[in-house]
Design a protein around this motif. Sequence first.
Motif, short mmCIF file in Angstrom:
data_model
loop_
_atom_site.label_atom_id
_atom_site.label_comp_id
_atom_site.label_asym_id
_atom_site.label_seq_id
_atom_site.Cartn_x
_atom_site.Cartn_y
_atom_site.Cartn_z
N ASN A 1 -2.14 -9.41 0.32
CA ASN A 1 -2.22 -9.97 1.85
C ASN A 1 -1.06 -10.68 2.16
O ASN A 1 -1.26 -11.74 2.87
CB ASN A 1 -3.45 -10.28 2.39
CG ASN A 1 -4.46 -9.43 2.13
OD1 ASN A 1 -4.35 -8.23 2.19
ND2 ASN A 1 -5.63 -9.71 1.59
N PRO B 1 0.98 -1.25 0.03
CA PRO B 1 -0.01 -0.17 0.00
C PRO B 1 0.78 1.20 -0.01
O PRO B 1 1.86 1.52 0.67
CB PRO B 1 -0.86 -0.09 1.37
CG PRO B 1 -0.88 -1.66 1.36
CD PRO B 1 0.32 -2.00 1.06
N GLU B 2 0.37 2.30 -0.79
CA GLU B 2 1.11 3.40 -0.79
C GLU B 2 1.44 4.18 0.46
O GLU B 2 2.34 4.74 0.85
CB GLU B 2 0.46 4.53 -1.79
CG GLU B 2 1.09 6.10 -1.91
CD GLU B 2 0.49 6.98 -3.20
OE1 GLU B 2 0.48 7.79 -2.91
OE2 GLU B 2 -0.16 6.10 -4.00
N ASP C 1 1.61 2.81 3.55
CA ASP C 1 2.66 2.11 4.15
C ASP C 1 4.08 2.53 3.59
O ASP C 1 5.17 2.46 4.58
CB ASP C 1 2.60 0.62 3.93
CG ASP C 1 1.26 0.11 4.52
OD1 ASP C 1 0.66 0.74 5.12
OD2 ASP C 1 1.18 -1.06 4.50
N HIS D 1 -4.80 -6.49 -4.38
CA HIS D 1 -4.25 -6.55 -5.66
C HIS D 1 -4.84 -7.35 -6.40
O HIS D 1 -5.68 -8.23 -6.01
CB HIS D 1 -2.75 -7.08 -5.67
CG HIS D 1 -1.96 -6.64 -6.77
ND1 HIS D 1 -2.10 -7.49 -8.00
CD2 HIS D 1 -1.19 -5.87 -7.35
CE1 HIS D 1 -1.40 -7.10 -8.99
NE2 HIS D 1 -0.58 -6.12 -8.52
N THR E 1 1.78 -6.83 1.91
CA THR E 1 1.20 -6.35 0.64
C THR E 1 -0.05 -6.09 0.96
O THR E 1 -0.99 -6.51 2.15
CB THR E 1 1.25 -7.33 -0.60
OG1 THR E 1 0.41 -8.57 -0.28
CG2 THR E 1 2.68 -7.64 -0.74
N GLY E 2 -1.15 -5.37 0.25
CA GLY E 2 -2.36 -5.32 0.47
C GLY E 2 -3.36 -5.79 -0.55
O GLY E 2 -2.95 -6.83 -1.13
#
Length: 476
Positions: free
Chosen positions: A379, A244-245, A247, A372, A369-370
């Motif tokens: 995740n 995520p941006e 983060d 996608h 990760t988030g």
Amino acid sequence: MIHSILSPRYRGHKPAYRRLTLGLIALIAGIALAALLRSPASAQTPRPQAGGDTTIYSRTSRAFEQPAPNLDASWAERHAAGDLAFEAAFVTAPARVNPGLGPLFNGTGCAGCHIKNGRGLLEKGQRVLRVSQLQPSHSTASDAAATLEPYAPEAESPGGNAVSVPGIGTQLQEQGVYGHAPEAVVQITWTEQSGTYEDGTTYSLRSPQIQLLRLDGAPLAEDIAISSRIPQPVFGAGLLEAVPEADVVQRADPSDRDGDGVSGRPNRVWNVVEQRPTLGRFGWKANTPTLLQQSAAAYVNDMGVTNPLFPDADGQMDIDMDTLEAAETYVQTIAVPARTLMDDPQAQRGERLFSTANCTACHVAELRTGAHKIPALANQTIHPYTDLLLHDLGPGLADGRPDFEATGQEWRTPPLWGVGLTQTVLPFSGFLHDGRARTLEEAILWHGGEAELAKETFRAMATDDRAALIRFLRSL
């Protein structure tokens, strides 16, 4: 006429079929080994996985070429189709397969630069030389770009602050198809400088000195900033895209509030699809926001292949969106090789020393990760050893060339996952943006600026401690 490399004719190509078969075998083997390592016998000591569920258990010269083992059937098929796009070599038009090369170019295909999906060399056909005018005086970027020959399109985006060099643009193309001369001849000489560790051990560092010559051998103007760069590894890129941006941005510390001497900051670059500035993630200076745009820019800048994001002046394209998205999907879905030597005492000590030296201030070990579009990337807890931010690494590594918000001394923190396999995949390949470092030790010793204290900590270590830290890096 646009000819997609994903046509039925191309899909039937036997070498590509064999690559697909080998990829499926590796996928099955990776899943089986992953299941074994996650059996009850090993469940008592959970291990951090470099690429989360995309991790593959291979330390061979083909470790960067495997599909992520957690892809579902649909995305595995798209990965295979993308493999064909990535391996395709372009030729001049007209041609029945893969027309569109040139008329000016550096290489003929993606795989020709990213050798086995890893680094390339500072050699013609692989390297990239970004250029810009140092003192443009009365000219502007758009004025200079307008002086380029119409047969040399480039992926230029609004907001860029690198002023085009008349007749070249912002990236040098060293080769031309029949009837078209390259933009310049590159001459590289290497210089050596010596140094000494605290314990008296000597070392030598090399750096490339680059001169651009006209075809008749005369030097080009001296007021040109030249940034030589080698291709970067492409595995794991989809996971970095999925961080995520928020983060990434929250790790920035441009005013060094915590006083540790490290002040990373994000690059904001033009997003061609969204038509606005967004976070830069890819490239040596984080000058590209997405893998789709990264792929499109590489097609046009490196191969002269126009595409939907960067068509020619008349709006014509050599490849269609299906081909472009296939190449994007391929680099998004490559597996990340697992770390090794997890139980090795020397590597464990080296990991602690890496942290003690504050190398982890930039090379952040763990990210998450988030969401996608590819479920396999969402995740995931990953260990790429990067913060995706820009850092000032001092004059020793400076190229003097701005790139959107990046200055001439700033570079994006490169991921370290798989770094221990670099020379297994491609012997004699180097480290850092221009491949100047022949060893990991040399790469560390070139650090300066925000990393000066970390570099000096390494230089002052005892021989055994330095060896331990390098053993840790080779385990990644």
